[in-house]
Scaffold this motif. Sequence first.
Motif, PDB file in Angstrom:
ATOM      1  N   LEU A  49       0.857  -1.210  -0.029  1.00 29.20           N
ATOM      2  CA  LEU A  49      -0.101   0.114   0.052  1.00 29.20           C
ATOM      3  C   LEU A  49       1.017   1.135  -0.169  1.00 29.20           C
ATOM      4  CD1 LEU A  49      -2.790  -0.969   2.438  1.00 29.20           C
ATOM      5  CD2 LEU A  49      -2.951  -1.126  -0.157  1.00 29.20           C
ATOM      6  N   GLN A  50       1.828   1.246   0.662  1.00 28.59           N
ATOM      7  CA  GLN A  50       2.913   2.555   0.744  1.00 28.59           C
ATOM      8  C   GLN A  50       2.471   3.700   1.195  1.00 28.59           C
ATOM      9  OE1 GLN A  50       4.972   1.690  -2.878  1.00 28.59           O
ATOM     10  NE2 GLN A  50       6.682   0.885  -1.525  1.00 28.59           N
ATOM     11  N   PHE A  51       1.445   3.794   2.206  1.00 28.34           N
ATOM     12  CA  PHE A  51       0.654   5.190   2.568  1.00 28.34           C
ATOM     13  C   PHE A  51       1.640   5.823   3.543  1.00 28.34           C
ATOM     14  CE2 PHE A  51      -3.985   3.812   1.325  1.00 28.34           C
ATOM     15  CZ  PHE A  51      -3.697   3.790   0.100  1.00 28.34           C
ATOM     16  N   ASP A  52       1.904   7.105   3.607  1.00 29.71           N
ATOM     17  CA  ASP A  52       2.479   7.737   4.291  1.00 29.71           C
ATOM     18  C   ASP A  52       1.954   7.907   5.798  1.00 29.71           C
ATOM     19  OD1 ASP A  52       5.057   8.620   3.231  1.00 29.71           O
ATOM     20  OD2 ASP A  52       3.891   9.485   1.660  1.00 29.71           O
ATOM     21  N   SER A  53       0.459   7.981   5.671  1.00 28.93           N
ATOM     22  CA  SER A  53      -0.256   7.724   6.694  1.00 28.93           C
ATOM     23  C   SER A  53       0.050   6.741   7.865  1.00 28.93           C
ATOM     24  CB  SER A  53      -1.838   8.127   6.511  1.00 28.93           C
ATOM     25  OG  SER A  53      -2.214   6.649   5.867  1.00 28.93           O
ATOM     26  N   THR A  54       0.343   5.774   7.459  1.00 33.50           N
ATOM     27  CA  THR A  54       0.634   4.584   8.057  1.00 33.50           C
ATOM     28  C   THR A  54       2.173   4.534   8.745  1.00 33.50           C
ATOM     29  OG1 THR A  54       1.587   2.825   6.255  1.00 33.50           O
ATOM     30  CG2 THR A  54      -0.840   3.054   6.795  1.00 33.50           C
ATOM     31  N   VAL A  55       3.029   5.252   8.079  1.00 37.23           N
ATOM     32  CA  VAL A  55       4.239   5.449   8.705  1.00 37.23           C
ATOM     33  C   VAL A  55       4.156   6.600   9.595  1.00 37.23           C
ATOM     34  CG1 VAL A  55       6.735   6.595   8.107  1.00 37.23           C
ATOM     35  CG2 VAL A  55       5.490   5.094   6.432  1.00 37.23           C
TER      36      VAL A  55
END
Length: 151
Positions: A49-55
């Motif tokens: 998915l590579q979502f910055d929100s999860t980082v």
Amino acid sequence: GLLQSGLNTGLTPYETLVAASLVEREAKPQDMSKVARVIVNRLKVDQMLQFDSTVNYTLDTTEVATTNADRARETAWNTYAMYGLPVTPIAAPSLDAVKAMENPEPGDWLYFVTVDKEGTTLFTDDYQEHLRLVTQAQRSGILDSSRPYGG
């Protein structure tokens, strides 16, 4: 209707809530159903998915453009470091986000990026086009946080 939510996506009710939390953090209301489609499409082809929100979920500060080091951190939520959905929601999803996740807009999109400070988000299924849109976002200042953006 949450128990029937996976009819259009193949997700369990809990996965729908987790995915809706990503939609909540990643999209403005008018783009929620498209972001939901990106999630479904990436999961279907086993793409990270590579979502910055999860980082950002486990960081002390939130930035639009996370660093390579941030994205490399292995956590149960970092979708740059693992395949699939995070282990738990990263936010309380709104009803709009849940509805978007239950019934995503039809489309082949795999990528999206907000390209200006007005919040215009563009979607594509072509990675090279996505990279051009990222460059556009950087030029407009939306990804300018003095930290390198990694796609």
